[in-house]
Design a protein around this motif. Structure first.
Motif, mmCIF file in Angstrom:
data_model
loop_
_atom_site.group_PDB
_atom_site.id
_atom_site.type_symbol
_atom_site.label_atom_id
_atom_site.label_comp_id
_atom_site.label_asym_id
_atom_site.label_seq_id
_atom_site.Cartn_x
_atom_site.Cartn_y
_atom_site.Cartn_z
ATOM 1 N N GLY A 1 0.811 -1.206 0.000
ATOM 2 C CA GLY A 1 0.000 0.000 0.000
ATOM 3 C C GLY A 1 0.843 1.254 0.000
ATOM 4 N N ILE A 2 1.917 1.256 0.778
ATOM 5 C CA ILE A 2 2.803 2.421 0.832
ATOM 6 C C ILE A 2 3.506 2.612 -0.501
ATOM 7 C CG2 ILE A 2 4.953 3.264 1.867
ATOM 8 C CD1 ILE A 2 3.859 2.180 4.550
ATOM 9 N N TYR A 3 3.960 1.524 -1.105
ATOM 10 C CA TYR A 3 4.546 1.644 -2.448
ATOM 11 C C TYR A 3 3.571 2.349 -3.392
ATOM 12 C CZ TYR A 3 8.191 -1.868 -1.351
ATOM 13 O OH TYR A 3 9.253 -2.555 -0.829
ATOM 14 N N ALA A 4 2.320 1.889 -3.407
ATOM 15 C CA ALA A 4 1.341 2.442 -4.342
ATOM 16 C C ALA A 4 1.043 3.900 -4.042
ATOM 17 C CB ALA A 4 0.057 1.612 -4.287
ATOM 18 N N MET A 5 0.945 4.265 -2.756
ATOM 19 C CA MET A 5 0.651 5.662 -2.402
ATOM 20 C C MET A 5 1.763 6.583 -2.882
ATOM 21 S SD MET A 5 -1.188 5.600 1.361
ATOM 22 C CE MET A 5 0.314 5.204 2.254
ATOM 23 N N ILE A 6 3.013 6.183 -2.662
ATOM 24 C CA ILE A 6 4.136 7.023 -3.084
ATOM 25 C C ILE A 6 4.191 7.111 -4.607
ATOM 26 C CG2 ILE A 6 6.654 7.192 -3.132
ATOM 27 C CD1 ILE A 6 6.649 6.063 -0.278
ATOM 28 N N LEU A 7 4.019 5.976 -5.276
ATOM 29 C CA LEU A 7 4.030 5.975 -6.739
ATOM 30 C C LEU A 7 2.893 6.822 -7.316
ATOM 31 C CD1 LEU A 7 4.820 2.197 -7.240
ATOM 32 C CD2 LEU A 7 6.267 4.069 -8.055
ATOM 33 N N ALA A 8 1.799 6.944 -6.568
ATOM 34 C CA ALA A 8 0.649 7.710 -7.059
ATOM 35 C C ALA A 8 0.888 9.203 -7.020
ATOM 36 C CB ALA A 8 -0.597 7.361 -6.243
ATOM 37 N N ILE A 9 1.819 9.680 -6.171
ATOM 38 C CA ILE A 9 1.989 11.135 -6.051
ATOM 39 C C ILE A 9 3.347 11.634 -6.523
ATOM 40 C CG2 ILE A 9 0.398 11.203 -4.091
ATOM 41 C CD1 ILE A 9 2.914 11.845 -2.350
ATOM 42 N N ALA A 10 4.307 10.728 -6.722
ATOM 43 C CA ALA A 10 5.663 11.188 -7.051
ATOM 44 C C ALA A 10 6.302 10.266 -8.080
ATOM 45 C CB ALA A 10 6.525 11.240 -5.790
ATOM 46 N N GLY A 11 7.085 10.880 -8.955
ATOM 47 C CA GLY A 11 7.829 10.135 -9.964
ATOM 48 C C GLY A 11 9.296 10.505 -9.912
ATOM 49 N N PRO A 12 10.054 10.118 -10.935
ATOM 50 C CA PRO A 12 11.498 10.399 -10.944
ATOM 51 C C PRO A 12 11.799 11.880 -10.735
ATOM 52 C CG PRO A 12 10.935 8.863 -12.691
ATOM 53 C CD PRO A 12 9.639 9.318 -12.107
ATOM 54 N N ARG A 13 12.703 12.149 -9.778
ATOM 55 C CA ARG A 13 13.224 13.481 -9.439
ATOM 56 C C ARG A 13 12.216 14.368 -8.712
ATOM 57 N NH1 ARG A 13 15.023 11.983 -14.213
ATOM 58 N NH2 ARG A 13 13.369 13.079 -15.325
ATOM 59 N N ASP A 14 10.986 13.878 -8.501
ATOM 60 C CA ASP A 14 10.039 14.644 -7.681
ATOM 61 C C ASP A 14 10.457 14.576 -6.215
ATOM 62 O OD1 ASP A 14 8.421 15.340 -9.801
ATOM 63 O OD2 ASP A 14 7.044 13.656 -9.532
ATOM 64 N N LYS A 15 10.213 15.643 -5.500
ATOM 65 C CA LYS A 15 10.515 15.662 -4.068
ATOM 66 C C LYS A 15 9.304 15.188 -3.258
ATOM 67 C CE LYS A 15 13.794 19.549 -4.141
ATOM 68 N NZ LYS A 15 14.014 20.936 -3.662
ATOM 69 N N ILE A 16 9.578 14.408 -2.235
ATOM 70 C CA ILE A 16 8.546 14.016 -1.288
ATOM 71 C C ILE A 16 9.118 14.165 0.119
ATOM 72 C CG2 ILE A 16 9.148 11.569 -1.548
ATOM 73 C CD1 ILE A 16 6.193 10.934 -0.908
ATOM 74 N N GLY B 1 11.632 2.052 0.334
ATOM 75 C CA GLY B 1 11.423 1.223 -0.850
ATOM 76 C C GLY B 1 10.531 1.895 -1.868
ATOM 77 N N GLY B 2 9.458 2.554 -1.402
ATOM 78 C CA GLY B 2 8.584 3.268 -2.319
ATOM 79 C C GLY B 2 9.275 4.425 -2.999
ATOM 80 N N VAL B 3 10.131 5.121 -2.247
ATOM 81 C CA VAL B 3 10.909 6.218 -2.835
ATOM 82 C C VAL B 3 11.853 5.678 -3.903
ATOM 83 C CG1 VAL B 3 12.688 7.939 -2.337
ATOM 84 C CG2 VAL B 3 10.715 7.718 -0.819
ATOM 85 N N ILE B 4 12.487 4.543 -3.625
ATOM 86 C CA ILE B 4 13.399 3.938 -4.603
ATOM 87 C C ILE B 4 12.643 3.535 -5.864
ATOM 88 C CG2 ILE B 4 14.808 1.878 -5.039
ATOM 89 C CD1 ILE B 4 15.687 2.088 -2.062
ATOM 90 N N LEU B 5 11.485 2.889 -5.692
ATOM 91 C CA LEU B 5 10.712 2.457 -6.859
ATOM 92 C C LEU B 5 10.258 3.644 -7.705
ATOM 93 C CD1 LEU B 5 8.485 -0.339 -5.267
ATOM 94 C CD2 LEU B 5 10.325 -0.656 -6.925
ATOM 95 N N SER B 6 9.879 4.734 -7.048
ATOM 96 C CA SER B 6 9.362 5.894 -7.777
ATOM 97 C C SER B 6 10.455 6.720 -8.432
ATOM 98 C CB SER B 6 8.562 6.794 -6.824
ATOM 99 O OG SER B 6 9.427 7.419 -5.886
ATOM 100 N N GLY B 7 11.674 6.624 -7.908
ATOM 101 C CA GLY B 7 12.745 7.491 -8.385
ATOM 102 C C GLY B 7 12.689 8.874 -7.787
ATOM 103 N N ALA B 8 11.822 9.070 -6.800
ATOM 104 C CA ALA B 8 11.682 10.384 -6.164
ATOM 105 C C ALA B 8 12.890 10.695 -5.290
ATOM 106 C CB ALA B 8 10.402 10.429 -5.338
ATOM 107 N N VAL B 9 12.982 11.940 -4.894
ATOM 108 C CA VAL B 9 14.060 12.405 -4.020
ATOM 109 C C VAL B 9 13.453 12.709 -2.662
ATOM 110 C CG1 VAL B 9 15.807 14.166 -3.630
ATOM 111 C CG2 VAL B 9 15.341 13.358 -5.964
ATOM 112 N N PRO B 10 13.878 12.031 -1.594
ATOM 113 C CA PRO B 10 13.300 12.298 -0.279
ATOM 114 C C PRO B 10 13.850 13.567 0.338
ATOM 115 C CG PRO B 10 15.013 10.643 -0.096
ATOM 116 C CD PRO B 10 14.887 10.956 -1.562
ATOM 117 N N VAL B 11 12.975 14.313 0.962
ATOM 118 C CA VAL B 11 13.364 15.434 1.811
ATOM 119 C C VAL B 11 13.035 15.008 3.235
ATOM 120 C CG1 VAL B 11 12.926 17.831 2.446
ATOM 121 C CG2 VAL B 11 12.935 17.151 0.029
#
Length: 492
Positions: A97-112, A124-134
């Motif tokens: 569920g967490i993977y899907a939530m993160i993938l739903a709002i952020a993609g590569p290079r997006d900040k979350i 793991g969700g951040v890694i799958l999405s390619g997002a950048v964690p803040v």
């Protein structure tokens, strides 16, 4: 057109039962064919009635990925109960569920924006999405050695520094039952018109008692994932994602859930979600109320035992502690001179009591709808004997001195996204010589469970020195391949 169902109904379970009763000859998966081909060693344990309900997606039983029949009806009932616009069954745990939530709002290079003490599923969700964690730092209770919640002020600061963030993820409540001021955080984030995502793994029961912190949706959050198996009656791996329309792109969320879930979901697991929802709708307030009362009694009795401490409402108002879930019974054992892991082992081996988890100071016990007075008294008796028979075996002076005198090193510089670091070319180098290199794994110490290094961050001399001091203090390392931390994986 779906029939009209009430919260007393279990449409998915009813459809499964109807299929079994029909005695249809199955020429479909699974290969054991309703138990007829299953070896007796397992079938005798599970029972033929159970394995007969281990079925596959077919017109009678709907499709988890494109539901329009009994699964849709079951999910709609869950949404009605929890106050969501949409609810979705998840059968690979809240992790999925967490993977899907993160993938739903952020993609590569997006900040979350996420708390630094994020569960590995969030990373793991951040890694799958390619997002950048803040990262935001949670508050720390150094007496207990526990990470608490992030404050509204911390969230405001993160948003001011990163106005281009695509969303804010909050962990609420924590594993130890500590809740932050989620409603204030939601108001702050919504002023920027971005979504609030909540890891509510430990809160599927919050909606059913006024004694508990607000559940995420009631606090105004946009989307949350709950572990329906943790406190209430679903089977292990069973979770739900609840969302509101508006800031969440629901078709994208559905697509991401399809991406991270099996195309062969287990119908027994899904049926347990349907029944757990019905149980909470019909008996939830009574069942959760009993668990809260039992927890209150147990906490009071534990605090009468010399050498033990079980924190409760006296912690309210401290930084990061806006609310508490009393069904999480955290027993601090350092007053006995024991480490948490030692106490957990003794309780299991000598008193036949198994805790949920332990850390250097604490042992955590969960009181759920499955517990009664008999179980609570057995736990109390075991803790009383533990306190009588064990004292003064561990020296915490190094740890106490460390906590009182040293702050955390500065948050490392984020050079690459976690995905780039994890999937890039890596090699192992001696940790003591890794200053300036880019880390390719997670390094976390317990307590308090906050990663000192995440993939993509530059390793500093301060962090290396700090990790050495933590090891000398005997804290537990989690994350790196080399659990002794003699070497570390870095990006070439």
């Amino acid at each position: 057109m779906l029939p009209d169902y009430t919260q007393n109904d279990t449409p998915l379970l009813a459809a499964i039962n109807n299929y079994v009763i029909s005695k249809t000859i199955p020429f479909h998966t699974p290969g054991h064919k309703q138990g007829k081909g299953m070896h007796s060693r397992l079938e005798n344990i599970l029972g033929r009635d159970t394995v007969a309900r281990d079925l596959a997606m077919m017109p009678d039983l709907d499709d988890l990925h494109e539901p329009h029949g009994c699964i849709k009806a079951a999910q709609d009932l869950a949404a009605e109960l929890y106050g969501a616009d949409h609810s979705f069954f998840v059968v690979n745990g809240t992790t999925g569920g967490i993977y899907a939530m993160i993938l739903a709002i952020a993609g590569p290079r997006d900040k979350i924006i996420i708390p630094r003490n994020a569960h590995r599923s969030i990373i793991g969700g951040v890694i799958l999405s390619g997002a950048v964690p803040v990262f935001m730092n949670p508050e720390i209770d150094f007496d207990l050695g526990l990470a608490m919640g992030v404050t509204p002020a911390t969230v405001t600061q993160a948003l001011d520094q990163h106005p281009d963030a695509k969303g804010v993820l909050i962990i609420n409540p924590t594993y130890y039952g500590v809740a932050t001021d989620l409603r204030s955080i939601v108001d702050i984030v919504h002023q920027r018109n971005i979504p609030v995502v909540v890891d509510e793994a430990h809160g599927p029961h919050l909606h059913f008692s006024g004694r508990l912190p607000l559940q995420a949706l009631d606090a105004g959050a946009d989307i949350c994932a709950q572990s329906t198996h943790k406190i209430i009656g679903a089977m292990t791996q069973c979770s739900m994602v609840h969302c509101r329309e508006g800031r969440i792109n629901v078709p994208r969320l559905k697509a991401m859930l399809q991406l991270v879930q099996s195309t062969s979901p287990n119908y027994i697991l899904m049926a347990s979600l349907d029944v757990a929802r019905m149980q909470m709708a019909v008996e939830g307030r009574q069942l959760i109320g009993r668990a809260v009362e039992l927890s209150d009694w147990l906490r009071g009795e534990i605090n009468k035992i010399p050498g033990l401490y079980c924190f409760g409402e006296e912690r309210l108002g401290k930084p990061g502690v806006y609310g508490l879930d009393p069904t999480k019974v955290t027993v601090t054992v350092k007053g006995l001179g024991l480490k948490g892991a030692e106490a957990e082992r003794i309780l299991r081996q000598e008193y036949n009591v198994q805790a949920e988890l332990s850390d250097i100071y604490n042992v955590l016990f969960l009181i759920t709808i499955g517990d009664g007075e008999e179980e609570a008294r057995a736990l109390l008796a075991a803790l009383s004997q533990l306190a009588l028979n064990h004292s003064g075996k561990s020296d915490f002076s190094t740890v106490h001195e460390f906590y009182s005198s040293a702050g955390y090193p500065a948050t490392p510089e984020q050079v690459l996204s976690p995905r780039q670091a994890l999937f890039g070319r890596t090699k192992k180098v001696p940790f003591e010589q890794a200053a300036g290199r880019i880390c390719a794994e997670i390094i976390t110490f317990y307590p308090p469970g906050i990663p000192l290094l995440c993939p993509g961050e530059r390793i500093s001399e301060d962090v290396i020195e700090y990790c050495g001091r933590l090891q000398e203090a005997g804290l537990h390392i989690s994350g790196p391949e080399d659990y002794l931390l003699k070497t570390v994986k870095v990006v070439e």
